[in-house]
Design an enzyme around this catalytic site. Structure first.
Site, PDB file in Angstrom:
ATOM      1  N   GLU A 256      22.858  -4.355  17.739  1.00 23.37           N
ATOM      2  CA  GLU A 256      21.821  -5.269  18.268  1.00 23.37           C
ATOM      3  C   GLU A 256      22.412  -6.109  19.396  1.00 23.37           C
ATOM      4  OE1 GLU A 256      19.854  -7.464  15.116  1.00 23.37           O
ATOM      5  OE2 GLU A 256      19.957  -5.770  13.748  1.00 23.37           O
TER       6      GLU A 256
ATOM      7  N   GLU B 171      22.240  -7.933   6.391  1.00 23.42           N
ATOM      8  CA  GLU B 171      22.576  -9.365   6.239  1.00 23.42           C
ATOM      9  C   GLU B 171      22.713  -9.836   4.791  1.00 23.42           C
ATOM     10  OE1 GLU B 171      19.676 -11.456   8.620  1.00 23.42           O
ATOM     11  OE2 GLU B 171      20.268 -10.421  10.451  1.00 23.42           O
TER      12      GLU B 171
HETATM   13  C1  XIL Z   1      14.114  -9.788  15.345  1.00 25.67           C
HETATM   14  C2  XIL Z   1      13.072  -9.195  16.288  1.00 25.67           C
HETATM   15  O1  XIL Z   1      13.691  -8.884  17.510  1.00 25.67           O
HETATM   16  C3  XIL Z   1      11.946 -10.168  16.489  1.00 25.67           C
HETATM   17  O2  XIL Z   1      10.900  -9.566  17.251  1.00 25.67           O
HETATM   18  C4  XIL Z   1      11.394 -10.632  15.153  1.00 25.67           C
HETATM   19  O3  XIL Z   1      10.416 -11.617  15.344  1.00 25.67           O
HETATM   20  C5  XIL Z   1      12.510 -11.193  14.277  1.00 25.67           C
HETATM   21  O4  XIL Z   1      13.529 -10.212  14.142  1.00 25.67           O
HETATM   22  N1  XIL Z   1      18.758  -9.463  13.221  1.00 25.67           N
HETATM   23  C6  XIL Z   1      18.055  -8.315  12.905  1.00 25.67           C
HETATM   24  C7  XIL Z   1      16.818  -7.986  13.640  1.00 25.67           C
HETATM   25  O5  XIL Z   1      18.540  -7.512  12.076  1.00 25.67           O
HETATM   26  O6  XIL Z   1      15.905  -7.281  12.859  1.00 25.67           O
HETATM   27  C8  XIL Z   1      16.165  -9.223  14.232  1.00 25.67           C
HETATM   28  O7  XIL Z   1      15.073  -8.807  15.040  1.00 25.67           O
HETATM   29  C9  XIL Z   1      17.169 -10.040  15.011  1.00 25.67           C
HETATM   30  C10 XIL Z   1      18.303 -10.481  14.133  1.00 25.67           C
END
Ligand code: XIL
Length: 374
Positions: free
Chosen positions: A263, A157
């Site tokens: 994701e 990001e």
């Molecule tokens: C999220 C997790 O799923 C949660 O458990 C945590 O509290 C916050 O982060 N983008 C990403 C991930 O790259 O690492 C994030 O994961 C969601 C958004």
């Protein structure tokens, strides 16, 4: 004995008449010639405490990502303190099951403790000090899992949500624009065989897509091998369009990199701002008004979700020559982060398996699509 005989005879008869159907493939089997299919795991899942989830993971997936345990905060909470036990367990689970093991993530502006950027007086450290800390962190963490974790989200990001410039973070303000380059160099040094990725959300947006292309080109110009761009894929029911996603797959692959969906989940719940993307800092107060399906998902929405997943996987298969893996951000709806983001305490339905660990209609639709000839 007699019962046994009857049973065997019935089976033989059924078999010779062709009644015994071949069992349906699982996700990893259905796409074995296309790409890996995986999920992000939490501690309960990879430790086996959540037995049912672990069974599901073993059956369905051939790649895993760590939902939290390898982020800077969890793995390196204090300057001299690493917490490797959960990450060790995560990696051991992947190795035992011969999975492609992903590391997430080395350099991010979230879930990174303040001490990383500050001196003892709480003042920002110099570029040199922060680079040294970054190098130590990366060489320690990547070095520990050298040859075991096969691919790393090196930078997560780094591009702003609008306009495609670098996101204003402490990494950028203290080190400068080459912080991403340095992170990739340190990771490569720590494990020259590991695949290295750039990962981000909302990459279907033309401005963000262009921002990532500029960043990756600048890394390539320095001789850095970016193996893949990770499109996080935190999507909604209508945004983005398939055309937008496709345009990014095609544009990224022209850089000579693979595209991974890292994701994937589909949020069916409303929110106060029509938010898109996945900025974890963008949250709203708990409000039951936005918890609209707490007693179950209406059929009409289930159908939309099913169609959405079928459309996405049709697109993924069309571009399977460019795609390395598709990873869901979670295993079942029960543990999805979308139950708590952007609003805490809701009932969300973003994944392929429901709260009883059962496949949802979207799962079946994806398998049906995979069974069709291209
Ligand atoms: C999220 C997790 O799923 C949660 O458990 C945590 O509290 C916050 O982060 N983008 C990403 C991930 O790259 O690492 C994030 O994961 C969601 C958004």
């Amino acid at each position: 004995m007699k019962n046994n005989k009857i049973w065997i005879t019935t089976c033989l008869a059924a078999f010779s008449l062709g009644f015994v159907q071949k069992s349906e493939p699982t996700l990893k089997e259905a796409f074995q010639n296309s790409f890996y299919v995986g999920a992000a795991l939490n501690k309960a899942q990879f430790s086996g405490k959540d037995t049912k989830a672990q069974e599901l993971v073993k059956k369905q997936f051939n790649t895993i990502s760590p939902e939290n345990v390898l982020k800077w905060g969890p793995v390196h909470p204090k300057p001299e303190e690493y917490n490797f036990k959960p990450a060790d367990d995560y990696v051991a689970f992947g190795q035992q099951n011969k999975m492609f093991i992903v590391g997430h993530t080395l350099v991010w502006h979230q879930q990174t403790p303040d001490w990383v950027f500050e001196d003892e007086a709480g003042k920002p450290v110099s570029r040199e000090v922060l680079l040294k800390r970054m190098e130590n962190h990366i060489s320690t963490v990547v070095g520990r899992y050298k040859g075991k974790i096969q691919g790393w989200d090196v930078v997560n990001e780094a591009i702003a949500d609008q306009g495609g410039q670098m996101r204003p973070t402490k990494w950028l303000s203290i080190i400068g624009e080459d912080f991403a380059q340095k992170a990739f160099e340190y990771a490569h040094k720590a494990d020259p065989q590991a695949e290295l990725y750039y990962n981000d959300y909302s990459l279907y947006r033309p401005d963000k897509r262009e921002g990532v292309i500029r960043l990756v080109k600048s890394l390539q110009a320095k001789g850095i091998k970016v193996k893949a761009i990770g499109m996080q894929g935190h999507y909604g029911l209508t945004v983005p369009t398939m055309e937008q996603v496709e345009a990014s797959i095609v544009a990224f692959s022209k850089l000579g990199v693979e595209v991974n969906f890292t994701e994937l989940d589909i949020d069916v719940l409303p929110n106060p701002s029509q938010r898109q993307g996945a900025d974890i800092a963008e949250t709203f107060d708990a409000d039951q008004k936005f918890n609209v399906y707490s007693s179950g998902l209406p059929d009409s929405v289930q159908q939309k979700l099913t169609k959405r997943y079928a459309d996405l996987f049709t697109l993924f298969r069309k571009h399977q020559d460019k795609i390395g893996r598709i990873t869901f951000w979670g295993v079942t709806d029960a543990n999805s982060w979308l139950n708590n983001w952007p609003i805490k305490g809701r009932t969300s339905y973003p994944l392929l398996f429901d709260r009883q660990y059962q496949p949802k209609p979207a799962y079946q639709a994806i398998l049906n699509m995979a069974a069709q000839k291209k």
